[in-house]
Design an enzyme around this catalytic site. Structure first.
Site, short mmCIF file in Angstrom:
data_model
loop_
_atom_site.label_atom_id
_atom_site.label_comp_id
_atom_site.label_asym_id
_atom_site.label_seq_id
_atom_site.Cartn_x
_atom_site.Cartn_y
_atom_site.Cartn_z
N ASP A 161 62.33 12.03 8.78
CA ASP A 161 60.98 11.88 8.24
C ASP A 161 61.07 11.01 7.00
OD1 ASP A 161 59.75 13.47 10.15
OD2 ASP A 161 60.09 15.31 9.01
N ASP A 179 55.27 11.63 14.48
CA ASP A 179 54.31 12.65 14.04
C ASP A 179 52.90 12.08 13.96
OD1 ASP A 179 56.41 14.43 13.74
OD2 ASP A 179 56.73 13.94 11.64
#
Length: 204
Positions: A161, A179
């Site tokens: 991330d 995401d």
């Protein structure tokens, strides 16, 4: 003496026999070609497939760039007070869900859950009629995002991330391209389901 009767009277709307046979032959010749064209079109990949592949590639390339240029847990300021690029690892699900929990075989459990969810989404997508374009787009985004993160979990055991949105001392959960695809896809899917008559499963 008997009057002569024409054995083949011709009306204004009649089609001569040779023309009818010619039209039948033309139709017979066109039918296999049309069927072959339809079969070729059915075998041709859908636009959704190319979109999903492009999104997965973009997701993996962005994560590879973060691994290569940003050390783990370091940040690069993009917009002061709003956006950083941060190299973080997520061993949970999207947006850090289950990331802070630690239990035996966590990587395997999360990977199995992600795979099961992906299989359910694909199965659901197969039940949609071709007219539900918004649903297909939404599911394409969700599937692409799920595959992108699943690749990380299978290969590295954790998802990269790197998008860090914050305001002052408050930070949103770090996320990535996958995401984002999942989130937008879910919003579109909910919107499509709320529209009257937009979700029509294809007949069995």
């Amino acid at each position: 003496m008997t009057d002569y009767v024409d054995p083949a009277p011709s009306g204004g709307n009649e089609v001569p026999a040779f023309e009818a046979s010619r039209e039948a032959a033309t139709a017979a010749e066109a039918t296999p070609a049309a069927a072959a064209g339809r079969a070729a079109a059915a075998r041709r990949p859908r636009p959704e497939l190319w979109l999903a592949i492009g999104l997965i590639i973009a997701d993996q390339l962005s994560k590879a760039a973060v691994r290569a240029y940003i050390p783990l847990y370091d940040s690069v300021e993009v917009i002061p007070g709003l956006l950083n690029l941060t190299h973080a690892l997520n061993t949970g699900a999207a947006f850090g869900f289950l990331d802070r929990l630690d239990f035996a075989y966590k990587t395997v459990v999360v990977a199995v859950l992600a795979t099961s969810a992906l299989a359910a989404i694909v199965f659901y997508a197969m039940t949609l009629g071709s007219e539900t374009r918004l649903s297909r787009l939404a599911l394409t985004l969700v599937v692409a995002g799920a595959v992108g993160n699943l690749i990380d979990r299978v290969i590295a055991g954790a998802v990269v991330d790197f998008v860090d949105v914050y305001l002052g001392t408050w930070h949103f959960w770090a996320f990535n391209v996958a995401d984002t695809c999942i989130s937008f896809g879910a919003v579109l899917l909910i919107f499509d389901m709320l529209r009257t008559g937009s979700h029509v499963p294809s007949p069995a």
